[in-house]
Design an enzyme around this catalytic site. Structure first.
Site, PDB file in Angstrom:
ATOM      1  CD1 TRP A  14      -2.516   1.452   2.519  1.00 19.51           C
ATOM      2  CD2 TRP A  14      -2.544   1.915   0.344  1.00 19.51           C
ATOM      3  NE1 TRP A  14      -3.411   2.485   2.306  1.00 19.51           N
ATOM      4  CE2 TRP A  14      -3.447   2.780   0.972  1.00 19.51           C
ATOM      5  CE3 TRP A  14      -2.381   2.034  -1.037  1.00 19.51           C
ATOM      6  CZ2 TRP A  14      -4.184   3.759   0.299  1.00 19.51           C
ATOM      7  CZ3 TRP A  14      -3.120   2.998  -1.729  1.00 19.51           C
ATOM      8  CH2 TRP A  14      -4.013   3.836  -1.060  1.00 19.51           C
ATOM      9  CE  LYS A 111      -7.150   0.566   4.514  1.00 18.68           C
ATOM     10  NZ  LYS A 111      -5.996   1.208   3.863  1.00 18.68           N
ATOM     11  N   GLY A 144      -9.987   4.606   2.189  1.00 19.19           N
ATOM     12  CA  GLY A 144     -10.910   4.456   1.075  1.00 19.19           C
ATOM     13  C   GLY A 144     -10.692   3.119   0.387  1.00 19.19           C
ATOM     14  CB  SER A 146      -7.297   2.580  -1.989  1.00 17.43           C
ATOM     15  OG  SER A 146      -7.240   2.522  -0.558  1.00 17.43           O
ATOM     16  CE  LYS A 199     -10.363  -1.705   5.139  1.00 17.60           C
ATOM     17  NZ  LYS A 199      -9.415  -2.319   4.181  1.00 17.60           N
ATOM     18  NE  ARG A 269      -1.888  -7.590   2.786  1.00 15.57           N
ATOM     19  CZ  ARG A 269      -1.778  -6.423   2.142  1.00 15.57           C
ATOM     20  NH1 ARG A 269      -1.516  -6.418   0.850  1.00 15.57           N
ATOM     21  NH2 ARG A 269      -1.921  -5.282   2.772  1.00 15.57           N
ATOM     22  CG  LEU A 302      -0.186  -7.635   8.147  1.00 11.47           C
ATOM     23  CD1 LEU A 302       0.038  -8.458   9.417  1.00 11.47           C
ATOM     24  CD2 LEU A 302       0.488  -6.278   8.260  1.00 11.47           C
ATOM     25  CD  GLU A 304      -2.641  -4.128   9.642  1.00  8.00           C
ATOM     26  OE1 GLU A 304      -3.003  -4.363  10.815  1.00  8.00           O
ATOM     27  OE2 GLU A 304      -1.659  -3.415   9.365  1.00  8.00           O
TER      28      GLU A 304
END
Length: 352
Positions: A14, A111, A144, A146, A199, A269, A302, A304
């Site tokens: 990211w 995040k 967002g 993305s 999310k 992921r 990963l 998250e």
């Protein structure tokens, strides 16, 4: 917009994807990576072969293993470290002169929730505790729908830049208005951060359901939409309990938009981790959730959501929230219930 000097701390997928988008807009971008091979690949062959393989990077995107060099003398600095490493990473740049005097606008992509002795903290709250006082109420949170791969390719993507400082939100929004990106401002810093963290938890459960639905006579596309809607409701409950200021945040690209792409995209992921729970029994090697978090590098990517799940559970208990999906994933990862038993418990109608 005239060319700016931008630093990005964290060369994961990211961080690299957004750095490439900013560089594509004509800005000079320097990215920090811990690994020398990542730096060498970015500088010599213009590709991050470790974390974003197959996506060419602009020549005005360079890399360094010197974190203070990357942070110094930048008009904008974007932190993209994973939640587990955010606080110690930010501490390494706190004494950089242009950060000490507050002349750099700082944004965050991370995040999740950050552990502390006082319980789970939000990303910007954590950063404010380690950065100079001048950054209080002025940091920008960027979120967002993305996925890094599409951002790197220049496929049209919407982002939100949320800050208690309207001025800094607008500055970051204008920086991110480059080919392939549309960026909007928000003052709902808490709501946007919670959408981005929670999310991922829902997406793990969605991935597990998706794997089951491939060969199920009970679960299908309709069921997945049911889960997505119920998950959005849980995210909103969590956000409002923690102080989100704008209900419309949850129906914006920060909420339903990011949830939808995280649950459904082939790049996700967290969705992949949910699928692996069903297809490869990936949890078999871990004793409980704490063991999973401690050894999460063994997964090979990963999730998250697996980390955030623990903190969502703690927060839901603190506020006495009934979050069936989030708490169910906690029970799965903590080895308190089998994944299939939970999905049937959650989604099979009660027969009278």
């Amino acid at each position: 917009m005239e060319s700016k000097n931008v630093g990005v701390i964290g060369a994961g997928a990211w961080g690299s994807g957004l750095a490439q988008a900013i560089a594509r807009g004509g800005h000079h971008v320097q990215i920090w990576a811990r690994e020398q091979d990542v730096v060498d690949d970015i500088n010599k062959v213009h590709e991050n072969k470790r974390y974003l393989p197959g996506y060419p990077l602009s020549e005005n995107l360079t890399a360094s293993t010197d974190i203070e060099e990357v942070a110094a003398n930048k008009e904008f600095l974007i932190l993209a470290s994973p939640s587990l490493y955010l606080a110690p990473t930010a501490k390494q740049i706190a004494n950089v002169p242009t950060i000490q005097d507050g002349s750099t606008v700082i944004g965050a992509l991370t995040k999740g929730f950050i552990t502390s002795k006082d319980g789970p903290k939000l990303v910007l709250e954590t950063l404010e505790s380690v950065l100079p006082e001048c950054y209080k109420n002025s940091l920008v949170y960027i979120a967002g729908p993305s996925h890094a791969e599409e951002v790197a390719m220049g496929k049209l993507t919407g982002l939100i830049a949320a800050s208690e400082s309207g001025k800094n939100s607008i500055k970051m929004r204008e920086l991110l208005r480059v080919p392939g990106l549309m960026c909007y401002s928000s003052l709902d810093v808490i709501g946007v951060q919670i959408c981005a963290a929670a999310k991922n938890v829902i997406a793990v459960v969605y991935g597990a359901l998706d794997a089951v639905a491939e060969n199920s006579e009970i679960f299908g596309d309709n069921t997945e939409s049911l889960l997505l809607a119920a998950g959005l409701n849980e995210i909103q409950q969590l956000g409002l309990a923690m102080g989100a200021t704008h209900p419309e945040t949850f129906t914006s690209i920060a909420g339903v938009g990011d949830l939808d792409v995280t649950c459904k995209s082939k790049y996700g992921r967290n969705r992949r981790f949910g699928q692996d729970i069903i297809k490869t029994d990936i949890l078999d090697r871990f004793k409980n959730l704490d063991d999973l978090i401690a050894r999460i590098g063994e997964i090979g990517y990963l999730s998250e959501g697996a980390v955030a799940c623990k903190y969502v559970h703690e927060i839901s208990q603190k506020y006495n929230l009934h979050l069936i999906i989030c708490d169910g994933l906690y029970r799965i990862l903590n080895k308190e219930i089998k994944p299939m038993d939970f999905l049937h418990e959650l989604l099979t109608p009660v027969q009278n």
